[in-house]
Design a protein around this motif. Structure first.
Motif, PDB file in Angstrom:
ATOM      1  N   LYS A 103       0.845  -1.189   0.000  1.00  0.00           N
ATOM      2  CA  LYS A 103       0.000   0.000   0.000  1.00  0.00           C
ATOM      3  C   LYS A 103       0.884   1.243   0.000  1.00  0.00           C
ATOM      4  N   ARG A 104       0.264   2.376  -0.274  1.00  0.00           N
ATOM      5  CA  ARG A 104       0.933   3.671  -0.179  1.00  0.00           C
ATOM      6  C   ARG A 104       0.706   4.200   1.228  1.00  0.00           C
ATOM      7  N   VAL A 105       1.770   4.730   1.858  1.00  0.00           N
ATOM      8  CA  VAL A 105       1.675   5.251   3.217  1.00  0.00           C
ATOM      9  C   VAL A 105       2.457   6.547   3.338  1.00  0.00           C
ATOM     10  N   LYS A 106       2.040   7.374   4.263  1.00  0.00           N
ATOM     11  CA  LYS A 106       2.834   8.526   4.676  1.00  0.00           C
ATOM     12  C   LYS A 106       3.869   8.007   5.675  1.00  0.00           C
ATOM     13  N   PRO A 107       5.055   8.579   5.703  1.00  0.00           N
ATOM     14  CA  PRO A 107       6.069   8.080   6.642  1.00  0.00           C
ATOM     15  C   PRO A 107       5.594   8.021   8.091  1.00  0.00           C
ATOM     16  N   GLU A 108       4.790   8.985   8.514  1.00  0.00           N
ATOM     17  CA  GLU A 108       4.332   8.977   9.912  1.00  0.00           C
ATOM     18  C   GLU A 108       3.421   7.791  10.243  1.00  0.00           C
ATOM     19  N   GLU A 109       2.909   7.098   9.213  1.00  0.00           N
ATOM     20  CA  GLU A 109       2.089   5.909   9.437  1.00  0.00           C
ATOM     21  C   GLU A 109       2.934   4.661   9.691  1.00  0.00           C
ATOM     22  N   VAL A 110       4.228   4.757   9.427  1.00  0.00           N
ATOM     23  CA  VAL A 110       5.140   3.627   9.583  1.00  0.00           C
ATOM     24  C   VAL A 110       5.710   3.667  11.000  1.00  0.00           C
ATOM     25  N   ASP A 112       8.338   1.788  12.393  1.00  0.00           N
ATOM     26  CA  ASP A 112       9.780   1.646  12.564  1.00  0.00           C
ATOM     27  C   ASP A 112      10.528   2.869  12.025  1.00  0.00           C
ATOM     28  N   GLU A 113      11.381   3.435  12.849  1.00  0.00           N
ATOM     29  CA  GLU A 113      12.138   4.647  12.485  1.00  0.00           C
ATOM     30  C   GLU A 113      13.005   4.421  11.252  1.00  0.00           C
ATOM     31  N   PHE A 114      13.636   3.261  11.143  1.00  0.00           N
ATOM     32  CA  PHE A 114      14.492   2.959   9.997  1.00  0.00           C
ATOM     33  C   PHE A 114      13.696   2.980   8.692  1.00  0.00           C
ATOM     34  N   LEU A 115      12.490   2.439   8.709  1.00  0.00           N
ATOM     35  CA  LEU A 115      11.679   2.360   7.496  1.00  0.00           C
ATOM     36  C   LEU A 115      11.115   3.712   7.072  1.00  0.00           C
ATOM     37  N   LYS A 116      10.948   4.628   8.018  1.00  0.00           N
ATOM     38  CA  LYS A 116      10.286   5.893   7.685  1.00  0.00           C
ATOM     39  C   LYS A 116      11.227   7.087   7.547  1.00  0.00           C
ATOM     40  N   SER A 117      12.515   6.896   7.734  1.00  0.00           N
ATOM     41  CA  SER A 117      13.458   8.017   7.757  1.00  0.00           C
ATOM     42  C   SER A 117      14.368   8.060   6.538  1.00  0.00           C
ATOM     43  N   GLY A 118      14.822   9.278   6.215  1.00  0.00           N
ATOM     44  CA  GLY A 118      15.848   9.475   5.201  1.00  0.00           C
ATOM     45  C   GLY A 118      15.350   9.753   3.802  1.00  0.00           C
ATOM     46  N   TRP A 119      14.066   9.936   3.630  1.00  0.00           N
ATOM     47  CA  TRP A 119      13.477  10.081   2.300  1.00  0.00           C
ATOM     48  C   TRP A 119      13.506  11.535   1.808  1.00  0.00           C
ATOM     49  N   THR A 120      13.427  11.705   0.493  1.00  0.00           N
ATOM     50  CA  THR A 120      13.366  13.037  -0.103  1.00  0.00           C
ATOM     51  C   THR A 120      12.019  13.688   0.223  1.00  0.00           C
ATOM     52  N   GLU A 121      11.955  15.005   0.087  1.00  0.00           N
ATOM     53  CA  GLU A 121      10.710  15.732   0.357  1.00  0.00           C
ATOM     54  C   GLU A 121       9.564  15.242  -0.509  1.00  0.00           C
ATOM     55  N   ARG A 159      20.031  11.862  -6.355  1.00  0.00           N
ATOM     56  CA  ARG A 159      18.702  11.350  -5.990  1.00  0.00           C
ATOM     57  C   ARG A 159      18.578   9.927  -6.535  1.00  0.00           C
ATOM     58  N   ARG A 160      18.331   8.963  -5.631  1.00  0.00           N
ATOM     59  CA  ARG A 160      18.285   7.550  -6.025  1.00  0.00           C
ATOM     60  C   ARG A 160      17.019   6.864  -5.532  1.00  0.00           C
ATOM     61  N   TYR A 161      16.547   5.922  -6.354  1.00  0.00           N
ATOM     62  CA  TYR A 161      15.488   5.021  -5.918  1.00  0.00           C
ATOM     63  C   TYR A 161      16.099   4.128  -4.845  1.00  0.00           C
ATOM     64  N   ALA A 162      15.371   3.967  -3.728  1.00  0.00           N
ATOM     65  CA  ALA A 162      15.900   3.214  -2.594  1.00  0.00           C
ATOM     66  C   ALA A 162      14.813   2.352  -1.975  1.00  0.00           C
ATOM     67  N   ARG A 163      15.252   1.309  -1.325  1.00  0.00           N
ATOM     68  CA  ARG A 163      14.373   0.471  -0.521  1.00  0.00           C
ATOM     69  C   ARG A 163      15.026   0.303   0.851  1.00  0.00           C
ATOM     70  N   HIS A 164      14.230   0.461   1.886  1.00  0.00           N
ATOM     71  CA  HIS A 164      14.675   0.153   3.246  1.00  0.00           C
ATOM     72  C   HIS A 164      14.037  -1.173   3.613  1.00  0.00           C
ATOM     73  N   VAL A 165      14.811  -2.086   4.142  1.00  0.00           N
ATOM     74  CA  VAL A 165      14.343  -3.431   4.446  1.00  0.00           C
ATOM     75  C   VAL A 165      14.522  -3.711   5.936  1.00  0.00           C
ATOM     76  N   LYS A 166      13.451  -4.171   6.559  1.00  0.00           N
ATOM     77  CA  LYS A 166      13.504  -4.678   7.932  1.00  0.00           C
ATOM     78  C   LYS A 166      13.094  -6.139   7.857  1.00  0.00           C
ATOM     79  N   PHE A 167      13.994  -7.025   8.261  1.00  0.00           N
ATOM     80  CA  PHE A 167      13.767  -8.460   8.103  1.00  0.00           C
ATOM     81  C   PHE A 167      13.823  -9.145   9.461  1.00  0.00           C
TER      82      PHE A 167
END
Length: 189
Positions: A103-110, A112-121, A159-167
């Motif tokens: 799904k699409r989410v706003k960072p504040e809906e996530v 885990d800090e690692f998954l929601k941090s570091g993104w472009t505006e 500016r790069r496409y990125a994925r943050h992974v929590k496993f």
């Protein structure tokens, strides 16, 4: 290569190559997912290319279809995401029986800090893609869960496409594994 500003989480369509120099090594995750040493070795030796088609269907639901290939034209796993948070089962050549949802989410809906941090505006404003995959334990005998957020980061001035992974895995009791995956934008698909 940097992703242009018109490529956003609302339009990921394009071709990307995993940047192994910038990305974290994910062999430990693959091992916990039950991927054989031989397949892990092959994955580490080849370059992964993603061809992404991002579109909306007649009902307005977002789809992200990703064809993965390894260098030399070797077919990888197709990753087709429907951003409606419905669980879908599939059998994957690499990961076995898997259940996924996105799904699409706003960072504040996530949570885990690692998954929601570091993104472009723009990624924060447009929302991240949250993709969750877990083993279908009844079919696979494995017990793992991968939570990923997709978006864009500025790394080394680009500016790069990125994925943050929590496993997480039942075979790893000392906490989750966190990884960054980065991709070079190659152009339109």
């Amino acid at each position: 290569m940097a992703a242009p500003p018109e490529v956003t989480t609302k339009n990921l369509t394009g071709k990307y190559i995993m940047n192994k120099t910038l990305s974290d090594d994910s062999d430990d995750i693959l091992k916990l997912q039950g991927v054989s040493w031989f397949k892990r070795r092959a994955i580490s030796m080849f370059t992964l290319t993603l061809v992404v088609k991002h579109y909306g269907d007649e009902a307005g639901i977002e789809h992200i279809d990703i064809q993965q290939t390894l260098s030399g034209g070797i077919s990888g796993t197709d990753e087709n995401r429907i951003l409606d948070w419905e669980e879908r089962s599939e059998s994957d050549d690499v990961f076995g029986a898997v259940i996924g949802q996105s799904k699409r989410v706003k960072p504040e809906e996530v949570e885990d800090e690692f998954l929601k941090s570091g993104w472009t505006e723009d990624a924060v404003e447009d929302g991240l893609v949250l993709a969750v995959a877990r083993s279908d334990t009844a079919k696979s005998g494995m017990d793992w869960r991968a939570e990923l957020t997709w978006g864009f980061e500025v790394l080394n001035g680009e500016r790069r496409y990125a994925r943050h992974v929590k496993f997480t895995s039942s075979d790893k009791s000392d906490g989750p594994i966190f990884k960054h995956l980065y991709y070079d934008y190659v152009g339109p698909s």
